[in-house]
Design a protein around this motif. Sequence first.
Motif, short mmCIF file in Angstrom:
data_model
loop_
_atom_site.label_atom_id
_atom_site.label_comp_id
_atom_site.label_asym_id
_atom_site.label_seq_id
_atom_site.Cartn_x
_atom_site.Cartn_y
_atom_site.Cartn_z
N LEU A 69 37.11 48.79 -24.51
CA LEU A 69 37.11 49.27 -23.13
C LEU A 69 38.52 49.72 -22.83
O LEU A 69 39.48 48.95 -23.03
CB LEU A 69 36.70 48.15 -22.17
N ARG A 70 38.65 50.95 -22.32
CA ARG A 70 39.98 51.46 -22.03
C ARG A 70 39.97 52.20 -20.71
O ARG A 70 39.18 53.11 -20.50
CB ARG A 70 40.43 52.39 -23.15
N HIS A 71 40.85 51.77 -19.81
CA HIS A 71 41.03 52.44 -18.53
C HIS A 71 42.08 53.51 -18.73
O HIS A 71 43.16 53.24 -19.24
CB HIS A 71 41.48 51.42 -17.48
N MET A 72 41.75 54.75 -18.36
CA MET A 72 42.62 55.88 -18.67
C MET A 72 43.11 56.55 -17.40
O MET A 72 42.78 56.15 -16.29
CB MET A 72 41.85 56.87 -19.54
N GLU A 73 43.90 57.61 -17.60
CA GLU A 73 44.42 58.41 -16.49
C GLU A 73 43.30 58.84 -15.55
O GLU A 73 42.20 59.14 -15.99
CB GLU A 73 45.09 59.68 -17.03
N GLY A 74 43.60 58.90 -14.27
CA GLY A 74 42.63 59.37 -13.30
C GLY A 74 41.52 58.37 -13.02
O GLY A 74 40.50 58.72 -12.43
N GLY A 75 41.69 57.13 -13.49
CA GLY A 75 40.68 56.12 -13.25
C GLY A 75 39.48 56.18 -14.17
O GLY A 75 38.50 55.46 -13.98
N ARG A 76 39.53 57.04 -15.20
CA ARG A 76 38.41 57.16 -16.13
C ARG A 76 38.31 55.91 -16.99
O ARG A 76 39.32 55.31 -17.36
CB ARG A 76 38.56 58.39 -17.01
N LEU A 77 37.09 55.56 -17.35
CA LEU A 77 36.82 54.45 -18.25
C LEU A 77 36.27 55.02 -19.54
O LEU A 77 35.31 55.79 -19.51
CB LEU A 77 35.80 53.49 -17.63
N ARG A 78 36.88 54.65 -20.66
CA ARG A 78 36.32 55.04 -21.97
C ARG A 78 35.81 53.78 -22.65
O ARG A 78 36.53 52.78 -22.76
CB ARG A 78 37.35 55.71 -22.86
N VAL A 79 34.57 53.84 -23.08
CA VAL A 79 33.95 52.75 -23.82
C VAL A 79 33.63 53.30 -25.21
O VAL A 79 32.98 54.34 -25.33
CB VAL A 79 32.65 52.27 -23.13
N SER A 80 34.10 52.61 -26.24
CA SER A 80 33.81 53.06 -27.60
C SER A 80 33.25 51.90 -28.42
O SER A 80 33.57 50.74 -28.18
CB SER A 80 35.05 53.65 -28.27
N VAL A 81 32.38 52.27 -29.35
CA VAL A 81 31.78 51.28 -30.25
C VAL A 81 31.94 51.78 -31.68
O VAL A 81 31.51 52.89 -32.00
CB VAL A 81 30.28 51.04 -29.93
N TRP A 82 32.58 50.96 -32.50
CA TRP A 82 32.72 51.25 -33.92
C TRP A 82 31.72 50.40 -34.67
O TRP A 82 31.49 49.24 -34.31
CB TRP A 82 34.15 50.89 -34.38
N ASP A 83 31.09 50.98 -35.70
CA ASP A 83 30.24 50.19 -36.59
C ASP A 83 30.41 50.69 -38.01
O ASP A 83 31.12 51.66 -38.26
CB ASP A 83 28.78 50.18 -36.13
N THR A 84 29.77 50.03 -38.97
CA THR A 84 29.98 50.30 -40.38
C THR A 84 29.14 51.44 -40.94
O THR A 84 29.34 51.86 -42.08
CB THR A 84 29.69 49.03 -41.21
N ASN A 85 28.20 51.97 -40.18
CA ASN A 85 27.35 53.07 -40.64
C ASN A 85 28.05 54.40 -40.33
O ASN A 85 28.29 54.71 -39.17
CB ASN A 85 26.00 53.00 -39.94
N PRO A 86 28.34 55.23 -41.35
CA PRO A 86 29.07 56.47 -41.10
C PRO A 86 28.23 57.61 -40.53
O PRO A 86 28.77 58.66 -40.17
CB PRO A 86 29.61 56.83 -42.48
N VAL A 87 26.93 57.45 -40.43
CA VAL A 87 26.05 58.53 -39.96
C VAL A 87 26.19 58.69 -38.44
O VAL A 87 25.98 57.74 -37.69
CB VAL A 87 24.58 58.26 -40.33
N ILE A 88 26.51 59.92 -38.02
CA ILE A 88 26.64 60.22 -36.59
C ILE A 88 25.27 60.67 -36.10
O ILE A 88 24.75 61.69 -36.54
CB ILE A 88 27.67 61.34 -36.34
N PRO A 89 24.65 59.93 -35.17
CA PRO A 89 23.33 60.32 -34.69
C PRO A 89 23.41 61.50 -33.72
O PRO A 89 24.42 61.69 -33.05
CB PRO A 89 22.84 59.06 -33.98
N ALA A 90 22.33 62.27 -33.67
CA ALA A 90 22.25 63.33 -32.65
C ALA A 90 22.13 62.62 -31.31
O ALA A 90 21.49 61.57 -31.23
CB ALA A 90 21.03 64.20 -32.91
N PRO A 91 22.72 63.07 -30.29
CA PRO A 91 23.46 64.31 -30.09
C PRO A 91 24.96 64.15 -30.28
O PRO A 91 25.71 65.05 -29.94
CB PRO A 91 23.16 64.63 -28.64
N PHE A 92 25.44 63.04 -30.82
CA PHE A 92 26.87 62.76 -30.88
C PHE A 92 27.61 63.57 -31.93
O PHE A 92 28.83 63.57 -31.96
CB PHE A 92 27.12 61.27 -31.11
N GLY A 93 26.91 64.27 -32.79
CA GLY A 93 27.55 65.06 -33.82
C GLY A 93 28.17 66.34 -33.31
O GLY A 93 28.94 66.99 -34.01
N ARG A 94 27.87 66.75 -32.07
CA ARG A 94 28.43 67.98 -31.49
C ARG A 94 29.04 67.65 -30.14
O ARG A 94 28.63 66.71 -29.48
CB ARG A 94 27.31 69.00 -31.30
#
Length: 159
Positions: A69-94
């Motif tokens: 969880l990261r609070h960024m400039e302008g009050g934006r919140l970025r949430v990221s999740v890392w996992d061990t599977n390298p396959v990017i599911p649609a629609p995240f590949g674009r």
Amino acid sequence: MDTVSPQAPWSYVLQLPHDRRAPRVARMTLRAVLLGHGLEELVDTAELLACELVTNAYRYSDGHATLRLRHMEGGRLRVSVWDTNPVIPAPFGRPPGALAPLRAPAPDACTADGGRGLLLVQSCADSWGGYPLGDDLFGRSGKLLWFELAPRPEPVLAA
């Protein structure tokens, strides 16, 4: 007494074991962090979308995951999740702007047990994306999926 400014940048990282309880733990942690930083307006949406990403990490990878969880400039919140599977599911590949407008799911998708979580992220997040991670010095690989939420402007009430 010291107080935390909701505009001050901050970041939290939660390591999640490959366990069916991980999405619940992620939701509870995210809720506590956002409420603690005075970001009540983002809690429900962030909780829903983060839970979708953590659930997918549990379902489609065989290792642990990391929620950031990261609070960024302008009050934006970025949430990221890392996992061990390298396959990017649609629609995240674009990138978000490269996608066609949202379409209704196919009739058989409406009765399926899953498959709509990333559509929720696509439709509710202000920005989102993903990228594969190659092997690094510490032997980590897999993928990182993320979304951002922006604070909503205060409604203007007519006098």
